[in-house]
Design a protein around this motif. Structure first.
Motif, short mmCIF file in Angstrom:
data_model
loop_
_atom_site.label_atom_id
_atom_site.label_comp_id
_atom_site.label_asym_id
_atom_site.label_seq_id
_atom_site.Cartn_x
_atom_site.Cartn_y
_atom_site.Cartn_z
N GLN A 94 0.83 -1.20 0.00
CA GLN A 94 0.00 0.00 0.00
C GLN A 94 0.86 1.25 0.00
N GLY A 95 1.92 1.27 0.83
CA GLY A 95 2.79 2.43 0.86
C GLY A 95 3.54 2.62 -0.44
N ILE A 96 4.01 1.53 -1.03
CA ILE A 96 4.73 1.64 -2.31
C ILE A 96 3.80 2.14 -3.41
N VAL A 97 2.61 1.60 -3.46
CA VAL A 97 1.65 2.03 -4.48
C VAL A 97 1.28 3.50 -4.28
N LEU A 98 1.10 3.90 -3.02
CA LEU A 98 0.74 5.30 -2.75
C LEU A 98 1.87 6.25 -3.18
N ALA A 99 3.11 5.90 -2.85
CA ALA A 99 4.23 6.76 -3.24
C ALA A 99 4.40 6.81 -4.76
N PHE A 100 4.28 5.66 -5.41
CA PHE A 100 4.43 5.63 -6.86
C PHE A 100 3.28 6.37 -7.55
N ALA A 101 2.07 6.28 -6.97
CA ALA A 101 0.94 7.03 -7.54
C ALA A 101 1.16 8.54 -7.42
N GLY A 102 1.79 8.97 -6.32
CA GLY A 102 2.11 10.39 -6.20
C GLY A 102 3.11 10.84 -7.25
N ALA A 103 4.09 9.98 -7.56
CA ALA A 103 5.05 10.32 -8.61
C ALA A 103 4.37 10.44 -9.97
N LEU A 104 3.49 9.50 -10.27
CA LEU A 104 2.77 9.58 -11.54
C LEU A 104 1.87 10.81 -11.60
N ALA A 105 1.25 11.16 -10.46
CA ALA A 105 0.42 12.37 -10.43
C ALA A 105 1.25 13.63 -10.67
N ARG A 155 6.65 23.24 -18.20
CA ARG A 155 7.87 23.39 -17.42
C ARG A 155 7.92 24.72 -16.67
N GLU A 156 7.29 25.74 -17.21
CA GLU A 156 7.33 27.04 -16.53
C GLU A 156 6.58 27.03 -15.21
N HIS A 157 5.68 26.07 -15.04
CA HIS A 157 4.94 25.95 -13.77
C HIS A 157 5.33 24.67 -13.02
N ALA A 158 6.55 24.24 -13.26
CA ALA A 158 7.00 23.00 -12.63
C ALA A 158 7.03 23.06 -11.11
N PRO A 159 7.51 24.13 -10.46
CA PRO A 159 7.51 24.13 -9.00
C PRO A 159 6.12 23.99 -8.39
N ALA A 160 5.15 24.68 -8.97
CA ALA A 160 3.79 24.58 -8.44
C ALA A 160 3.23 23.17 -8.63
N ALA A 161 3.51 22.56 -9.77
CA ALA A 161 2.99 21.21 -10.01
C ALA A 161 3.64 20.20 -9.07
N ILE A 162 4.95 20.30 -8.87
CA ILE A 162 5.65 19.33 -8.02
C ILE A 162 5.29 19.53 -6.55
N LEU A 163 5.39 20.78 -6.07
CA LEU A 163 5.11 21.04 -4.66
C LEU A 163 3.63 20.84 -4.34
N GLY A 164 2.75 21.19 -5.26
CA GLY A 164 1.32 20.97 -5.01
C GLY A 164 0.99 19.49 -4.89
N THR A 165 1.55 18.69 -5.79
CA THR A 165 1.33 17.24 -5.70
C THR A 165 1.93 16.68 -4.42
N LEU A 166 3.09 17.17 -4.02
CA LEU A 166 3.71 16.70 -2.78
C LEU A 166 2.85 17.02 -1.56
N GLY A 167 2.30 18.23 -1.52
CA GLY A 167 1.43 18.59 -0.40
C GLY A 167 0.17 17.73 -0.33
N VAL A 168 -0.44 17.49 -1.48
CA VAL A 168 -1.64 16.65 -1.49
C VAL A 168 -1.32 15.24 -1.03
N TRP A 169 -0.19 14.71 -1.47
CA TRP A 169 0.14 13.32 -1.10
C TRP A 169 0.56 13.19 0.36
N VAL A 170 1.16 14.20 0.91
CA VAL A 170 1.47 14.16 2.35
C VAL A 170 0.18 14.17 3.15
N LEU A 171 -0.78 15.00 2.77
CA LEU A 171 -2.07 15.02 3.46
C LEU A 171 -2.80 13.69 3.32
N LEU A 172 -2.74 13.10 2.12
CA LEU A 172 -3.38 11.80 1.92
C LEU A 172 -2.72 10.71 2.76
#
Length: 376
Positions: A195-206, A216-233
């Motif tokens: 479950q943890g592996i799938v969750l982490a890999f799903a965050g990478a795909l997201a 690419r010009e909005h890469a920080p927002a896309a990466i950090l936003g996805t990271l924040g959502v996955w930490v909350l999840l």
């Protein structure tokens, strides 16, 4: 004619007259059984009971009592109580000698460490790392040349795919993210942790999908936003776990770290293509040089120098020029840190071929992205 009433017979067999006032004849009384000397008292009571029953029963009852002995209730033999004493059984067989198990041999100092079964909370026995610390030995085992070669191949694939385009780069990047998620959980002794592996890999795909959608010009927002959502999840899923508080916290931290590392690897997709080419080649050269049979300090120096030289050589081919040496040196330094983490605390061979392969490249992703944007 005789003056006797009609139907009366004489004394000698003659018929007597019927007297309507004559009292009904009482049933014949049976004499009591004589009390013989030595007569059992229980038999006397039984005989008296039979006599009373005979006197007070009707004809039907007498008929029931007249049935055969097969329909009567037979007296039951007394049953011995369960707690009856049983005579002791004596075993006359000769006793065979018992084989005593041989004691386990103590591990010799400096021998190859054995790896116990992986668990979530760890084993109660003394771990190999604790034994190594008690004996004054280092708990570090280097992954070796084979994982280093695999890391080099994967780094060269990233460099070659980046030169082709973004969609080509996504193929080796997804492989790197999957190996990173699995290797981090195994490095922490948590296996299987599907479950943890799938969750982490799903965050990478997201994060990859968000970066493709935002650009690419909005890469920080896309990466950090996805990271924040996955930490909350991960926190929400951790709170729903029924494990012990310590295990729950340990699993939560491992999930968050694995997801963060897998998402950070998306930096290769957000970086400039030339930076990815230089960084991939520099990491490949540095990890192979680090696996050479040299002292630790010497191999680190050789790896950094080799990465800087590779950065200069590849930078001349790309638009980075001589600044590729700085990028190659920074990427190699981050890769050596990831290599050191994968070698800590007596990891298994599976850790060497997952975390030992992926962590050097994953740790170098931020340096490739930041320096690539700054130098390009």
């Amino acid at each position: 004619m005789s003056n006797q009433p009609y139907g009366y017979e004489g004394h000698h067999g003659q018929q007597q007259g019927y007297d309507p006032y004559q009292q009904p004849q009482q049933p014949q009384q049976y004499p009591a059984q004589p009390q013989w000397q030595g007569y059992d008292e229980s038999q006397a009571h039984a005989q008296q009971w039979e006599t009373q029953q005979w006197q007070g029963q009707t004809w039907e009852t007498q008929q029931w009592q007249g049935q055969t002995w097969e329909t009567q209730v037979q007296p039951q033999a007394p049953v011995a109580p369960e707690t009856a004493y049983l005579p002791q059984q004596t075993d006359h067989r000769p006793h065979e000698p018992q084989v005593q198990p041989e004691p386990l041999a103590e591990p010799r100092p400096g021998a190859e460490p054995g790896y116990g079964p992986p668990t979530l909370t760890g084993n109660a026995r003394v771990t190999d790392a604790q034994r190594a610390r008690a004996e004054g030995r280092s708990p570090i085992i280097e992954p070796g040349m084979q994982p280093a070669l695999i890391t080099a191949v994967l780094g060269l694939l990233l460099a070659g795919a980046a030169a082709v385009g973004e969609f080509a780069l996504a193929v080796p990047l997804v492989i790197l993210q999957a190996v990173t998620a699995a290797g981090w959980f195994r490095l922490n002794g948590m296996w299987p942790a599907r479950q943890g592996i799938v969750l982490a890999f799903a965050g990478a795909l997201a994060a990859d999908a968000a970066l493709f959608a935002a650009g690419r010009e909005h890469a920080p927002a896309a990466i950090l936003g996805t990271l924040g959502v996955w930490v909350l999840l991960a926190i929400v899923l951790g709170l729903r776990s029924h494990a012990d508080p310590d295990e729950r916290m340990y699993g939560l931290m491992a999930t968050v770290a694995s997801a963060a590392l897998s998402i950070i690897a998306t930096g290769y997709l957000a970086a400039v293509a030339d930076a990815v080419v230089v960084g991939g080649v520099a990491v490949a050269v540095a990890i192979v040089a680090r696996a050479l049979p040299l002292p630790t300090a010497a191999s680190v120096v050789v790896a950094l120098l080799a990465a800087a030289g590779a950065g200069v050589a590849v930078g001349e081919v790309t638009d980075l020029g001589s600044s590729g040496a700085l990028l190659g040196l920074a990427a190699a330094l981050c890769a050596l840190i990831g290599h050191r983490v994968a070698a800590y605390d007596y990891p298994s061979r599976f850790v060497h071929f997952t975390a030992g392969v992926a962590l050097p490249l994953t740790a170098a992703a931020p340096a490739v992205y930041l320096l690539g944007r700054a130098l390009g």
